[in-house]
Design a protein around this motif. Sequence first.
Motif, PDB file in Angstrom:
ATOM      1  N   LYS A 171     -10.986 -41.216 -15.439  1.00 17.81           N
ATOM      2  CA  LYS A 171     -10.956 -42.620 -15.014  1.00 17.81           C
ATOM      3  C   LYS A 171      -9.546 -43.181 -15.130  1.00 17.81           C
ATOM      4  CE  LYS A 171     -15.657 -43.947 -16.405  1.00 17.81           C
ATOM      5  NZ  LYS A 171     -16.448 -44.839 -17.299  1.00 17.81           N
ATOM      6  N   ARG A 172      -8.825 -42.701 -16.139  1.00 13.82           N
ATOM      7  CA  ARG A 172      -7.489 -43.227 -16.416  1.00 13.82           C
ATOM      8  C   ARG A 172      -6.398 -42.419 -15.729  1.00 13.82           C
ATOM      9  NH1 ARG A 172      -8.508 -48.200 -18.625  1.00 13.82           N
ATOM     10  NH2 ARG A 172     -10.386 -48.024 -19.911  1.00 13.82           N
ATOM     11  N   ASP A 173      -6.587 -41.093 -15.717  1.00 11.70           N
ATOM     12  CA  ASP A 173      -5.522 -40.216 -15.214  1.00 11.70           C
ATOM     13  C   ASP A 173      -6.149 -38.920 -14.702  1.00 11.70           C
ATOM     14  OD1 ASP A 173      -3.285 -38.723 -14.697  1.00 11.70           O
ATOM     15  OD2 ASP A 173      -2.589 -38.630 -16.776  1.00 11.70           O
ATOM     16  N   TRP A 174      -6.438 -38.871 -13.417  1.00 10.13           N
ATOM     17  CA  TRP A 174      -7.098 -37.712 -12.832  1.00 10.13           C
ATOM     18  C   TRP A 174      -6.278 -36.435 -13.008  1.00 10.13           C
ATOM     19  CZ3 TRP A 174     -10.796 -34.796 -11.092  1.00 10.13           C
ATOM     20  CH2 TRP A 174     -10.534 -33.775 -10.189  1.00 10.13           C
ATOM     21  N   SER A 175      -5.006 -36.474 -12.617  1.00  9.82           N
ATOM     22  CA  SER A 175      -4.170 -35.269 -12.705  1.00  9.82           C
ATOM     23  C   SER A 175      -3.984 -34.846 -14.159  1.00  9.82           C
ATOM     24  CB  SER A 175      -2.814 -35.503 -12.035  1.00  9.82           C
ATOM     25  OG  SER A 175      -2.131 -36.578 -12.653  1.00  9.82           O
ATOM     26  N   GLY A 176      -3.846 -35.809 -15.059  1.00 12.45           N
ATOM     27  CA  GLY A 176      -3.693 -35.486 -16.470  1.00 12.45           C
ATOM     28  C   GLY A 176      -4.937 -34.855 -17.050  1.00 12.45           C
ATOM     29  N   SER A 177      -6.104 -35.330 -16.625  1.00 10.02           N
ATOM     30  CA  SER A 177      -7.353 -34.761 -17.131  1.00 10.02           C
ATOM     31  C   SER A 177      -7.540 -33.324 -16.636  1.00 10.02           C
ATOM     32  CB  SER A 177      -8.551 -35.626 -16.702  1.00 10.02           C
ATOM     33  OG  SER A 177      -8.727 -35.589 -15.296  1.00 10.02           O
ATOM     34  N   VAL A 178      -7.149 -33.072 -15.396  1.00  4.73           N
ATOM     35  CA  VAL A 178      -7.258 -31.712 -14.852  1.00  4.73           C
ATOM     36  C   VAL A 178      -6.286 -30.777 -15.566  1.00  4.73           C
ATOM     37  CG1 VAL A 178      -6.897 -30.293 -12.796  1.00  4.73           C
ATOM     38  CG2 VAL A 178      -8.083 -32.480 -12.606  1.00  4.73           C
ATOM     39  N   ALA A 179      -5.080 -31.267 -15.826  1.00  2.00           N
ATOM     40  CA  ALA A 179      -4.095 -30.455 -16.543  1.00  2.00           C
ATOM     41  C   ALA A 179      -4.591 -30.116 -17.946  1.00  2.00           C
ATOM     42  CB  ALA A 179      -2.762 -31.199 -16.615  1.00  2.00           C
ATOM     43  N   ALA A 180      -5.217 -31.093 -18.602  1.00  2.00           N
ATOM     44  CA  ALA A 180      -5.761 -30.850 -19.937  1.00  2.00           C
ATOM     45  C   ALA A 180      -6.890 -29.832 -19.880  1.00  2.00           C
ATOM     46  CB  ALA A 180      -6.250 -32.159 -20.544  1.00  2.00           C
ATOM     47  N   ALA A 181      -7.734 -29.930 -18.857  1.00  2.00           N
ATOM     48  CA  ALA A 181      -8.840 -28.977 -18.692  1.00  2.00           C
ATOM     49  C   ALA A 181      -8.310 -27.560 -18.490  1.00  2.00           C
ATOM     50  CB  ALA A 181      -9.721 -29.390 -17.517  1.00  2.00           C
ATOM     51  N   GLN A 182      -7.234 -27.445 -17.734  1.00  2.00           N
ATOM     52  CA  GLN A 182      -6.641 -26.126 -17.492  1.00  2.00           C
ATOM     53  C   GLN A 182      -6.124 -25.488 -18.778  1.00  2.00           C
ATOM     54  OE1 GLN A 182      -3.729 -27.190 -14.534  1.00  2.00           O
ATOM     55  NE2 GLN A 182      -5.092 -26.735 -12.821  1.00  2.00           N
ATOM     56  N   GLY A 183      -5.850 -26.317 -19.782  1.00  2.00           N
ATOM     57  CA  GLY A 183      -5.348 -25.802 -21.053  1.00  2.00           C
ATOM     58  C   GLY A 183      -6.429 -25.240 -21.957  1.00  2.00           C
ATOM     59  N   ILE A 184      -7.692 -25.408 -21.579  1.00  2.00           N
ATOM     60  CA  ILE A 184      -8.793 -24.886 -22.394  1.00  2.00           C
ATOM     61  C   ILE A 184      -8.955 -23.391 -22.104  1.00  2.00           C
ATOM     62  CG2 ILE A 184     -11.267 -25.021 -22.875  1.00  2.00           C
ATOM     63  CD1 ILE A 184     -11.162 -27.960 -22.123  1.00  2.00           C
ATOM     64  N   GLU A 185      -8.903 -22.582 -23.126  1.00  2.00           N
ATOM     65  CA  GLU A 185      -8.930 -21.128 -22.945  1.00  2.00           C
ATOM     66  C   GLU A 185     -10.315 -20.594 -22.588  1.00  2.00           C
ATOM     67  OE1 GLU A 185      -7.310 -19.624 -26.568  1.00  2.00           O
ATOM     68  OE2 GLU A 185      -5.309 -20.452 -26.206  1.00  2.00           O
ATOM     69  N   SER A 186     -11.367 -21.168 -23.145  1.00  2.00           N
ATOM     70  CA  SER A 186     -12.722 -20.718 -22.861  1.00  2.00           C
ATOM     71  C   SER A 186     -13.113 -21.080 -21.428  1.00  2.00           C
ATOM     72  CB  SER A 186     -13.713 -21.365 -23.839  1.00  2.00           C
ATOM     73  OG  SER A 186     -15.041 -21.238 -23.374  1.00  2.00           O
ATOM     74  N   LYS A 187     -13.546 -20.097 -20.651  1.00  2.00           N
ATOM     75  CA  LYS A 187     -13.939 -20.363 -19.268  1.00  2.00           C
ATOM     76  C   LYS A 187     -15.127 -21.310 -19.188  1.00  2.00           C
ATOM     77  CE  LYS A 187     -12.267 -15.981 -17.312  1.00  2.00           C
ATOM     78  NZ  LYS A 187     -12.660 -14.734 -16.595  1.00  2.00           N
ATOM     79  N   ALA A 188     -16.093 -21.125 -20.080  1.00  2.00           N
ATOM     80  CA  ALA A 188     -17.293 -21.967 -20.065  1.00  2.00           C
ATOM     81  C   ALA A 188     -16.949 -23.422 -20.384  1.00  2.00           C
ATOM     82  CB  ALA A 188     -18.313 -21.441 -21.073  1.00  2.00           C
ATOM     83  N   LEU A 189     -16.101 -23.629 -21.396  1.00  2.00           N
ATOM     84  CA  LEU A 189     -15.726 -24.984 -21.764  1.00  2.00           C
ATOM     85  C   LEU A 189     -14.790 -25.604 -20.727  1.00  2.00           C
ATOM     86  CD1 LEU A 189     -15.194 -24.633 -25.624  1.00  2.00           C
ATOM     87  CD2 LEU A 189     -17.196 -25.467 -24.389  1.00  2.00           C
ATOM     88  N   ARG A 190     -13.935 -24.773 -20.134  1.00  2.00           N
ATOM     89  CA  ARG A 190     -13.053 -25.279 -19.079  1.00  2.00           C
ATOM     90  C   ARG A 190     -13.888 -25.777 -17.901  1.00  2.00           C
ATOM     91  NH1 ARG A 190     -10.234 -20.771 -16.802  1.00  2.00           N
ATOM     92  NH2 ARG A 190      -9.593 -20.413 -18.960  1.00  2.00           N
ATOM     93  N   ALA A 191     -14.952 -25.041 -17.571  1.00  2.00           N
ATOM     94  CA  ALA A 191     -15.834 -25.447 -16.473  1.00  2.00           C
ATOM     95  C   ALA A 191     -16.506 -26.786 -16.790  1.00  2.00           C
ATOM     96  CB  ALA A 191     -16.893 -24.373 -16.239  1.00  2.00           C
ATOM     97  N   LYS A 192     -16.932 -26.977 -18.040  1.00  2.00           N
ATOM     98  CA  LYS A 192     -17.545 -28.249 -18.425  1.00  2.00           C
ATOM     99  C   LYS A 192     -16.551 -29.394 -18.294  1.00  2.00           C
ATOM    100  CE  LYS A 192     -21.115 -26.548 -21.580  1.00  2.00           C
ATOM    101  NZ  LYS A 192     -21.706 -26.651 -22.936  1.00  2.00           N
ATOM    102  N   ALA A 193     -15.308 -29.119 -18.667  1.00  2.00           N
ATOM    103  CA  ALA A 193     -14.269 -30.143 -18.553  1.00  2.00           C
ATOM    104  C   ALA A 193     -14.031 -30.502 -17.085  1.00  2.00           C
ATOM    105  CB  ALA A 193     -12.979 -29.649 -19.197  1.00  2.00           C
ATOM    106  N   TYR A 194     -13.951 -29.490 -16.217  1.00  2.00           N
ATOM    107  CA  TYR A 194     -13.777 -29.741 -14.786  1.00  2.00           C
ATOM    108  C   TYR A 194     -14.949 -30.558 -14.226  1.00  2.00           C
ATOM    109  CZ  TYR A 194      -9.873 -26.419 -14.313  1.00  2.00           C
ATOM    110  OH  TYR A 194      -8.665 -25.788 -14.401  1.00  2.00           O
ATOM    111  N   ILE A 195     -16.156 -30.218 -14.657  1.00  2.00           N
ATOM    112  CA  ILE A 195     -17.343 -30.933 -14.179  1.00  2.00           C
ATOM    113  C   ILE A 195     -17.252 -32.406 -14.545  1.00  2.00           C
ATOM    114  CG2 ILE A 195     -19.831 -31.224 -14.565  1.00  2.00           C
ATOM    115  CD1 ILE A 195     -19.989 -28.142 -14.760  1.00  2.00           C
ATOM    116  N   GLY A 196     -16.828 -32.682 -15.789  1.00  2.00           N
ATOM    117  CA  GLY A 196     -16.685 -34.065 -16.210  1.00  2.00           C
ATOM    118  C   GLY A 196     -15.665 -34.817 -15.380  1.00  2.00           C
ATOM    119  N   ALA A 197     -14.518 -34.198 -15.149  1.00  2.00           N
ATOM    120  CA  ALA A 197     -13.474 -34.841 -14.363  1.00  2.00           C
ATOM    121  C   ALA A 197     -13.923 -35.068 -12.920  1.00  2.00           C
ATOM    122  CB  ALA A 197     -12.200 -33.998 -14.394  1.00  2.00           C
TER     123      ALA A 197
END
Length: 200
Positions: free
Chosen positions: A159-185
């Motif tokens: 809501k605040r920073d789309w590109s920043g949230s995606v960049a943060a999601a990319q930093g998650i090493e676990s594929k499953a958790l990264r997918a959850k982060a992408y889904i949220g964004a």
Amino acid sequence: QKIEDLRDEKFREQLTTYRSFHMAETALRNFDWYTFNAQENRVSDAHLRTYLVLAAARAASEAKKENTAAEFLVAALALSAKIDDPDARAAALVATAGIIYTTEPSWGAQVLSVAVKAINRTGAYDGRVYGVTLEVAKDKLYYPLRGPQLTHLFEQAAKRDWSGSVAAAQGIESKALRAKAYIGACRRILQQQTEMKQAV
């Protein structure tokens, strides 16, 4: 008085913690910050104290007490660093970051980065909400925090920073958790598109 008279030291400590924990929760429902602080300070376990302080931050935020909420969030960040269990620490930081985005969004990205680093140090964290377990005798009582989990956190971040949230999601090493982060964004973007279509 009856608790203090118990001979079993472990059981006495458990009951004392249980009493202080619930007295603190009751104080929160009444927005009695003085009693809450007094009872929260009697709880020695960092895991339990972090839960209480985060609950207080959310209650203060909902009561429009922004300064009080900010104070509790700062305290939660300090306490979460003392949690020994890396999975619980990650969950606590995810919850903290999620509440920050709804109260003090200016430092949300910074705490989100800290949360991602904590997630990468875990072994079993699955994106769940933050919760604590109180042990009394043979009983174990679980209390989930009413608040954000991983997907919700990244929805708030987007809501605040789309590109920043995606960049943060990319930093998650676990594929499953990264997918959850992408889904949220992405959920936030879909909501925005739906809102725009309804407005038209």
